[in-house]
Design a protein around this motif. Structure first.
Motif, PDB file in Angstrom:
ATOM      1  N   SER A 155       6.803   7.213  13.742  1.00 47.34           N
ATOM      2  CA  SER A 155       6.487   6.271  12.657  1.00 47.34           C
ATOM      3  C   SER A 155       6.676   6.957  11.307  1.00 47.34           C
ATOM      4  O   SER A 155       6.333   8.136  11.147  1.00 47.34           O
ATOM      5  N   PRO A 156       7.233   6.251  10.313  1.00 39.18           N
ATOM      6  CA  PRO A 156       7.566   6.885   9.025  1.00 39.18           C
ATOM      7  C   PRO A 156       6.362   7.053   8.112  1.00 39.18           C
ATOM      8  O   PRO A 156       6.331   6.563   6.977  1.00 39.18           O
ATOM      9  N   ASP A 157       5.344   7.781   8.607  1.00 39.20           N
ATOM     10  CA  ASP A 157       4.141   8.035   7.825  1.00 39.20           C
ATOM     11  C   ASP A 157       3.633   9.442   8.142  1.00 39.20           C
ATOM     12  O   ASP A 157       4.274  10.192   8.885  1.00 39.20           O
ATOM     13  N   PHE A 158       2.494   9.804   7.566  1.00 38.47           N
ATOM     14  CA  PHE A 158       1.943  11.147   7.736  1.00 38.47           C
ATOM     15  C   PHE A 158       1.714  11.475   9.208  1.00 38.47           C
ATOM     16  O   PHE A 158       2.100  12.544   9.692  1.00 38.47           O
TER      17      PHE A 158
ATOM     18  N   ILE B  31       4.227 -12.025  -5.267  1.00 38.51           N
ATOM     19  CA  ILE B  31       4.588 -11.012  -4.273  1.00 38.51           C
ATOM     20  C   ILE B  31       4.407 -11.555  -2.860  1.00 38.51           C
ATOM     21  O   ILE B  31       3.383 -12.154  -2.534  1.00 38.51           O
ATOM     22  N   GLY B  32       5.413 -11.331  -2.019  1.00 41.02           N
ATOM     23  CA  GLY B  32       5.324 -11.614  -0.587  1.00 41.02           C
ATOM     24  C   GLY B  32       5.475 -10.313   0.181  1.00 41.02           C
ATOM     25  O   GLY B  32       6.164  -9.401  -0.268  1.00 41.02           O
ATOM     26  N   ILE B  33       4.843 -10.207   1.346  1.00 46.75           N
ATOM     27  CA  ILE B  33       4.852  -8.966   2.120  1.00 46.75           C
ATOM     28  C   ILE B  33       5.432  -9.236   3.504  1.00 46.75           C
ATOM     29  O   ILE B  33       5.024 -10.181   4.189  1.00 46.75           O
TER      30      ILE B  33
ATOM     31  N   THR C  22       0.823  -1.213   0.000  1.00 53.34           N
ATOM     32  CA  THR C  22       0.000   0.000   0.000  1.00 53.34           C
ATOM     33  C   THR C  22       0.856   1.263   0.000  1.00 53.34           C
ATOM     34  O   THR C  22       0.355   2.351  -0.236  1.00 53.34           O
ATOM     35  N   ASP C  23       2.142   1.128   0.276  1.00 53.19           N
ATOM     36  CA  ASP C  23       3.074   2.246   0.254  1.00 53.19           C
ATOM     37  C   ASP C  23       3.497   2.492  -1.187  1.00 53.19           C
ATOM     38  O   ASP C  23       3.912   1.564  -1.892  1.00 53.19           O
ATOM     39  N   SER C  24       3.408   3.745  -1.645  1.00 51.45           N
ATOM     40  CA  SER C  24       3.723   4.055  -3.036  1.00 51.45           C
ATOM     41  C   SER C  24       5.155   3.690  -3.406  1.00 51.45           C
ATOM     42  O   SER C  24       5.448   3.330  -4.546  1.00 51.45           O
ATOM     43  N   PHE C  25       6.068   3.769  -2.444  1.00 48.74           N
ATOM     44  CA  PHE C  25       7.463   3.395  -2.683  1.00 48.74           C
ATOM     45  C   PHE C  25       7.553   1.951  -3.170  1.00 48.74           C
ATOM     46  O   PHE C  25       8.214   1.641  -4.167  1.00 48.74           O
TER      47      PHE C  25
END
Length: 332
Positions: free
Chosen positions: A218-221, A94-96, A70-73
Protein backbone atom coordinates in the motif's frame (compact mmCIF):
# COMPACT_ATOMS: atom_id res chain seq x y z
CA UNK A 1 -37.50 31.18 -29.62
CA UNK A 2 -33.82 32.16 -29.29
CA UNK A 3 -31.66 30.53 -26.63
CA UNK A 4 -28.56 31.56 -24.75
CA UNK A 5 -26.61 29.23 -27.06
CA UNK A 6 -27.79 31.27 -30.07
CA UNK A 7 -26.68 34.51 -28.42
CA UNK A 8 -23.27 33.09 -27.55
CA UNK A 9 -22.75 31.84 -31.11
CA UNK A 10 -23.76 35.15 -32.71
CA UNK A 11 -21.57 37.19 -30.34
CA UNK A 12 -18.66 34.73 -30.66
CA UNK A 13 -18.39 34.28 -26.88
CA UNK A 14 -19.09 31.53 -24.37
CA UNK A 15 -22.42 30.86 -22.69
CA UNK A 16 -20.79 31.88 -19.41
CA UNK A 17 -19.92 35.29 -20.87
CA UNK A 18 -23.51 35.84 -22.04
CA UNK A 19 -24.63 35.00 -18.51
CA UNK A 20 -22.22 37.56 -17.08
CA UNK A 21 -23.57 40.27 -19.36
CA UNK A 22 -27.20 39.39 -18.56
CA UNK A 23 -26.41 39.50 -14.84
CA UNK A 24 -24.30 42.66 -15.11
CA UNK A 25 -21.13 41.03 -13.87
CA UNK A 26 -18.27 43.59 -13.59
CA UNK A 27 -15.57 41.30 -15.02
CA UNK A 28 -16.77 41.59 -18.65
CA UNK A 29 -14.96 44.02 -20.96
CA UNK A 30 -16.96 46.83 -22.54
CA UNK A 31 -16.43 45.54 -26.09
CA UNK A 32 -17.63 42.06 -25.13
CA UNK A 33 -20.62 43.49 -23.25
CA UNK A 34 -21.61 45.54 -26.31
CA UNK A 35 -21.31 42.53 -28.66
CA UNK A 36 -23.51 40.39 -26.42
CA UNK A 37 -26.14 43.10 -26.00
CA UNK A 38 -26.31 43.58 -29.76
CA UNK A 39 -26.79 39.83 -30.22
CA UNK A 40 -29.52 39.80 -27.58
CA UNK A 41 -31.36 42.63 -29.33
CA UNK A 42 -30.94 41.09 -32.78
CA UNK A 43 -32.30 37.72 -31.63
CA UNK A 44 -34.88 39.22 -29.26
CA UNK A 45 -33.54 36.87 -26.57
CA UNK A 46 -35.51 36.82 -23.31
CA UNK A 47 -33.65 35.10 -20.43
CA UNK A 48 -35.89 33.50 -17.82
CA UNK A 49 -35.16 33.40 -14.13
CA UNK A 50 -34.29 29.68 -14.02
CA UNK A 51 -31.87 29.96 -16.90
CA UNK A 52 -30.20 32.94 -15.26
CA UNK A 53 -29.81 31.07 -11.99
CA UNK A 54 -28.35 28.04 -13.77
CA UNK A 55 -25.87 30.18 -15.64
CA UNK A 56 -24.78 31.98 -12.48
CA UNK A 57 -24.09 28.71 -10.70
CA UNK A 58 -22.22 27.39 -13.70
CA UNK A 59 -19.77 30.27 -13.79
CA UNK A 60 -19.17 30.73 -10.07
CA UNK A 61 -18.08 27.23 -9.06
CA UNK A 62 -15.12 24.97 -9.88
CA UNK A 63 -15.46 21.28 -9.05
CA UNK A 64 -12.43 19.27 -7.89
CA UNK A 65 -12.27 15.47 -7.67
CA UNK A 66 -9.38 13.99 -5.66
CA UNK A 67 -8.57 10.59 -4.22
CA UNK A 68 -8.23 11.49 -0.53
CA UNK A 69 -8.13 14.96 1.04
CA UNK A 70 -6.23 13.64 4.08
CA UNK A 71 -3.23 12.96 1.82
CA UNK A 72 -0.91 15.97 1.68
CA UNK A 73 -0.48 15.49 -2.07
CA UNK A 74 -4.18 16.10 -2.68
CA UNK A 75 -4.35 18.84 -0.05
CA UNK A 76 -1.75 20.75 -2.08
CA UNK A 77 -3.73 20.10 -5.26
CA UNK A 78 -6.97 21.43 -3.75
CA UNK A 79 -5.24 24.48 -2.29
CA UNK A 80 -3.76 25.38 -5.68
CA UNK A 81 -7.15 25.12 -7.41
CA UNK A 82 -8.74 27.18 -4.64
CA UNK A 83 -6.18 29.97 -5.17
CA UNK A 84 -7.10 30.10 -8.86
CA UNK A 85 -10.81 30.09 -7.98
CA UNK A 86 -10.32 32.93 -5.50
CA UNK A 87 -8.43 34.99 -8.09
CA UNK A 88 -11.46 34.70 -10.39
CA UNK A 89 -14.01 35.27 -7.60
CA UNK A 90 -15.20 31.69 -7.65
CA UNK A 91 -15.63 28.95 -5.07
CA UNK A 92 -14.75 25.26 -5.22
CA UNK A 93 -16.68 22.10 -4.47
CA UNK A 94 -14.76 18.91 -3.67
CA UNK A 95 -15.59 15.28 -4.48
CA UNK A 96 -13.57 12.32 -3.19
CA UNK A 97 -12.96 9.12 -5.18
CA UNK A 98 -10.94 6.91 -2.77
CA UNK A 99 -9.44 4.93 -5.71
CA UNK A 100 -12.86 3.34 -6.42
CA UNK A 101 -14.58 3.70 -9.79
CA UNK A 102 -18.04 3.96 -8.25
CA UNK A 103 -16.91 6.69 -5.85
CA UNK A 104 -15.14 8.63 -8.62
CA UNK A 105 -18.23 8.39 -10.85
CA UNK A 106 -20.48 9.51 -8.01
CA UNK A 107 -18.17 12.44 -7.22
CA UNK A 108 -18.15 13.68 -10.83
CA UNK A 109 -21.90 13.24 -11.26
CA UNK A 110 -22.62 15.05 -7.99
CA UNK A 111 -20.50 18.03 -9.02
CA UNK A 112 -22.28 18.14 -12.37
CA UNK A 113 -25.64 18.08 -10.59
CA UNK A 114 -24.35 21.00 -8.54
CA UNK A 115 -23.93 22.72 -11.93
CA UNK A 116 -20.15 22.97 -11.94
CA UNK A 117 -19.19 23.77 -15.51
CA UNK A 118 -15.45 23.66 -14.66
CA UNK A 119 -14.01 20.41 -13.31
CA UNK A 120 -10.47 19.41 -12.36
CA UNK A 121 -10.54 15.62 -12.00
CA UNK A 122 -7.95 13.28 -10.52
CA UNK A 123 -9.27 9.84 -11.47
CA UNK A 124 -7.37 6.57 -11.31
CA UNK A 125 -10.16 3.98 -11.16
CA UNK A 126 -12.48 4.99 -14.01
CA UNK A 127 -11.72 3.57 -17.45
CA UNK A 128 -10.37 5.65 -20.32
CA UNK A 129 -13.66 5.11 -22.17
CA UNK A 130 -15.75 6.47 -19.32
CA UNK A 131 -13.50 9.48 -18.83
CA UNK A 132 -13.58 10.09 -22.59
CA UNK A 133 -17.38 10.21 -22.39
CA UNK A 134 -17.23 12.77 -19.59
CA UNK A 135 -14.69 14.87 -21.49
CA UNK A 136 -16.89 14.79 -24.59
CA UNK A 137 -20.01 15.91 -22.73
CA UNK A 138 -18.41 18.35 -20.25
CA UNK A 139 -16.40 20.97 -22.20
CA UNK A 140 -14.88 22.48 -19.07
CA UNK A 141 -13.47 19.24 -17.65
CA UNK A 142 -9.71 18.75 -17.27
CA UNK A 143 -7.94 15.55 -16.18
CA UNK A 144 -4.90 15.82 -13.93
CA UNK A 145 -2.19 13.17 -13.44
CA UNK A 146 -3.42 11.06 -16.36
CA UNK A 147 -3.60 11.24 -20.16
CA UNK A 148 -6.72 10.20 -22.09
CA UNK A 149 -6.17 9.48 -25.78
CA UNK A 150 -7.89 12.02 -27.99
CA UNK A 151 -8.06 14.60 -25.21
CA UNK A 152 -4.36 15.18 -24.59
CA UNK A 153 -4.88 18.95 -24.72
CA UNK A 154 -7.17 18.70 -21.69
CA UNK A 155 -4.93 16.41 -19.62
CA UNK A 156 -2.20 17.62 -17.26
CA UNK A 157 0.37 15.00 -16.32
CA UNK A 158 3.93 14.32 -15.21
CA UNK A 159 6.63 12.15 -16.73
CA UNK A 160 6.69 9.58 -13.91
CA UNK A 161 9.09 7.32 -15.78
CA UNK A 162 11.67 10.08 -16.02
CA UNK A 163 11.38 10.65 -12.27
CA UNK A 164 12.34 7.15 -11.18
CA UNK A 165 14.93 7.02 -13.96
CA UNK A 166 16.61 10.08 -12.40
CA UNK A 167 16.42 8.50 -8.95
CA UNK A 168 17.87 5.17 -10.04
CA UNK A 169 20.59 6.81 -12.12
CA UNK A 170 21.65 8.92 -9.14
CA UNK A 171 22.08 5.79 -7.02
CA UNK A 172 24.07 4.11 -9.79
CA UNK A 173 26.39 7.10 -10.07
CA UNK A 174 26.88 6.99 -6.32
CA UNK A 175 28.34 3.49 -6.77
CA UNK A 176 25.38 1.35 -5.67
CA UNK A 177 25.28 -2.07 -7.33
CA UNK A 178 22.24 -3.62 -5.65
CA UNK A 179 19.24 -1.30 -5.95
CA UNK A 180 15.66 -2.31 -5.16
CA UNK A 181 12.31 -0.74 -5.95
CA UNK A 182 9.36 -0.36 -3.58
CA UNK A 183 6.12 0.12 -5.54
CA UNK A 184 2.42 0.75 -4.98
CA UNK A 185 -0.01 -2.17 -5.06
CA UNK A 186 -2.66 0.05 -6.69
CA UNK A 187 -3.20 -0.91 -10.32
CA UNK A 188 -2.66 2.59 -11.70
CA UNK A 189 -0.57 3.98 -14.52
CA UNK A 190 1.69 5.95 -12.16
CA UNK A 191 2.99 2.70 -10.71
CA UNK A 192 3.63 1.20 -14.15
CA UNK A 193 5.55 4.30 -15.27
CA UNK A 194 7.62 4.57 -12.10
CA UNK A 195 8.60 0.91 -12.16
CA UNK A 196 9.50 1.25 -15.84
CA UNK A 197 11.75 4.20 -15.07
CA UNK A 198 13.65 2.14 -12.50
CA UNK A 199 13.99 -0.84 -14.86
CA UNK A 200 15.01 1.30 -17.83
CA UNK A 201 17.77 3.00 -15.84
CA UNK A 202 19.16 -0.37 -14.78
CA UNK A 203 19.06 -1.61 -18.37
CA UNK A 204 20.70 1.53 -19.78
CA UNK A 205 23.58 1.15 -17.33
CA UNK A 206 23.92 -2.60 -17.95
CA UNK A 207 22.76 -3.56 -14.47
CA UNK A 208 21.10 -6.96 -14.09
CA UNK A 209 17.60 -7.05 -12.62
CA UNK A 210 17.94 -8.86 -9.33
CA UNK A 211 15.44 -11.47 -8.21
CA UNK A 212 13.16 -10.28 -5.37
CA UNK A 213 14.38 -6.69 -5.80
CA UNK A 214 10.90 -5.35 -6.62
CA UNK A 215 8.11 -5.44 -4.06
CA UNK A 216 4.69 -3.80 -3.82
CA UNK A 217 2.48 -2.71 -0.98
CA UNK A 218 0.00 0.00 0.00
CA UNK A 219 1.36 3.47 -0.91
CA UNK A 220 1.60 4.72 2.68
CA UNK A 221 3.91 4.56 5.70
CA UNK A 222 2.74 1.10 6.75
CA UNK A 223 3.12 -0.20 3.20
CA UNK A 224 6.67 1.12 3.08
CA UNK A 225 7.47 -0.63 6.34
CA UNK A 226 6.19 -4.00 5.12
CA UNK A 227 7.87 -3.61 1.74
CA UNK A 228 11.23 -2.91 3.37
CA UNK A 229 10.82 -5.90 5.68
CA UNK A 230 10.15 -8.08 2.63
CA UNK A 231 13.22 -6.75 0.79
CA UNK A 232 15.50 -7.34 3.77
CA UNK A 233 14.11 -10.85 4.17
CA UNK A 234 14.99 -11.79 0.59
CA UNK A 235 18.18 -9.81 -0.01
CA UNK A 236 21.37 -9.52 2.03
CA UNK A 237 23.35 -7.35 -0.40
CA UNK A 238 20.97 -4.42 -0.96
CA UNK A 239 22.46 -0.97 -0.46
CA UNK A 240 19.76 1.28 -1.95
CA UNK A 241 16.04 1.62 -2.67
CA UNK A 242 13.89 3.75 -4.95
CA UNK A 243 10.45 4.24 -3.35
CA UNK A 244 7.13 4.90 -5.09
CA UNK A 245 6.47 7.92 -2.86
CA UNK A 246 7.78 9.74 0.20
CA UNK A 247 5.41 8.00 2.63
CA UNK A 248 6.68 4.57 1.60
CA UNK A 249 10.26 5.84 1.84
CA UNK A 250 9.54 7.05 5.38
CA UNK A 251 8.23 3.62 6.35
CA UNK A 252 11.29 1.97 4.83
CA UNK A 253 13.65 4.25 6.80
CA UNK A 254 11.81 3.34 9.99
CA UNK A 255 12.43 -0.38 9.40
CA UNK A 256 16.09 0.22 8.51
CA UNK A 257 16.57 2.13 11.77
CA UNK A 258 14.91 -0.68 13.73
CA UNK A 259 17.39 -3.10 12.20
CA UNK A 260 20.39 -0.89 13.04
CA UNK A 261 21.02 -0.12 9.37
CA UNK A 262 22.16 3.48 9.16
CA UNK A 263 20.80 5.80 6.46
CA UNK A 264 22.71 6.95 4.46
CA UNK A 265 26.10 5.54 5.59
CA UNK A 266 24.98 1.92 5.14
CA UNK A 267 21.87 2.28 3.00
CA UNK A 268 20.58 4.97 0.62
CA UNK A 269 16.96 5.69 -0.23
CA UNK A 270 15.14 8.05 -2.60
CA UNK A 271 11.46 8.97 -2.42
CA UNK A 272 9.03 10.52 -4.89
CA UNK A 273 6.68 13.56 -4.70
CA UNK A 274 8.65 15.89 -2.37
CA UNK A 275 5.85 16.16 0.16
CA UNK A 276 6.40 18.13 3.42
CA UNK A 277 7.32 14.91 5.28
CA UNK A 278 10.49 14.65 3.18
CA UNK A 279 11.99 17.72 4.87
CA UNK A 280 11.35 16.49 8.40
CA UNK A 281 12.56 12.90 8.25
CA UNK A 282 15.90 11.97 9.82
CA UNK A 283 17.84 12.11 7.62
CA UNK A 284 16.03 14.58 5.36
CA UNK A 285 14.85 12.64 2.33
CA UNK A 286 16.36 12.91 -1.13
CA UNK A 287 13.37 12.71 -3.44
CA UNK A 288 11.85 13.46 -6.84
CA UNK A 289 9.75 16.60 -6.88
CA UNK A 290 6.25 16.23 -8.28
CA UNK A 291 5.12 19.83 -9.01
CA UNK A 292 1.47 19.15 -8.19
CA UNK A 293 0.93 22.77 -7.11
CA UNK A 294 2.01 24.08 -10.52
CA UNK A 295 0.09 21.37 -12.35
CA UNK A 296 -3.12 22.01 -10.40
CA UNK A 297 -2.84 25.75 -11.02
CA UNK A 298 -2.40 25.08 -14.73
CA UNK A 299 -5.33 22.63 -14.78
CA UNK A 300 -7.69 25.07 -13.02
CA UNK A 301 -6.82 27.89 -15.39
CA UNK A 302 -7.24 25.57 -18.35
CA UNK A 303 -10.69 24.45 -17.14
CA UNK A 304 -11.79 28.07 -16.74
CA UNK A 305 -10.52 29.01 -20.18
CA UNK A 306 -12.48 26.18 -21.79
CA UNK A 307 -15.83 27.66 -20.70
CA UNK A 308 -15.07 31.37 -20.44
CA UNK A 309 -13.49 33.36 -23.24
CA UNK A 310 -12.61 36.06 -20.71
CA UNK A 311 -10.01 33.80 -19.11
CA UNK A 312 -6.78 33.42 -21.07
CA UNK A 313 -5.92 29.84 -21.93
CA UNK A 314 -2.50 28.95 -20.46
CA UNK A 315 0.24 28.10 -22.91
CA UNK A 316 1.21 24.46 -23.26
CA UNK A 317 3.68 23.41 -20.55
CA UNK A 318 5.45 20.06 -20.24
CA UNK A 319 5.77 19.27 -16.55
CA UNK A 320 8.93 17.44 -15.60
CA UNK A 321 10.12 15.83 -12.36
CA UNK A 322 13.27 17.19 -10.74
CA UNK A 323 15.73 15.66 -8.30
CA UNK A 324 15.79 17.20 -4.81
CA UNK A 325 19.09 16.35 -3.10
CA UNK A 326 19.00 16.09 0.66
CA UNK A 327 20.75 13.63 3.02
CA UNK A 328 19.35 10.11 2.52
CA UNK A 329 21.81 9.18 -0.25
CA UNK A 330 25.56 8.65 0.06
CA UNK A 331 28.22 7.31 -2.29
CA UNK A 332 29.81 3.95 -1.52
Amino acid sequence: MSTIHDVAELAHVSIATVSRVVNQHPSVSEDTRLAVKQAIEQLNYQPNANAKALAIQNTDTIGVVVTDVTDSFFAILVKAVDKVAEAHRKTILIGIGYHHAEKEREAIDTLLRKRCSCLVVHSKALSDDELSHYLKTVPGMVIINRVIQGYENRCVSLDNKKGTYLATEMLIRCGHKHIAYIGSNHAIFDEIERRDGYLTALKDHNYPIMEHAITHNSPDFEGGEQAMIDLLSYNKDLTAVVAYNDSMAAGAISVLNENNISVPSQFSIIGFDDMPIARYLIPKLTTIRYPIDLMATYAANLALSLVDNEVSRPSTIQFNPTLVRRFSVESI
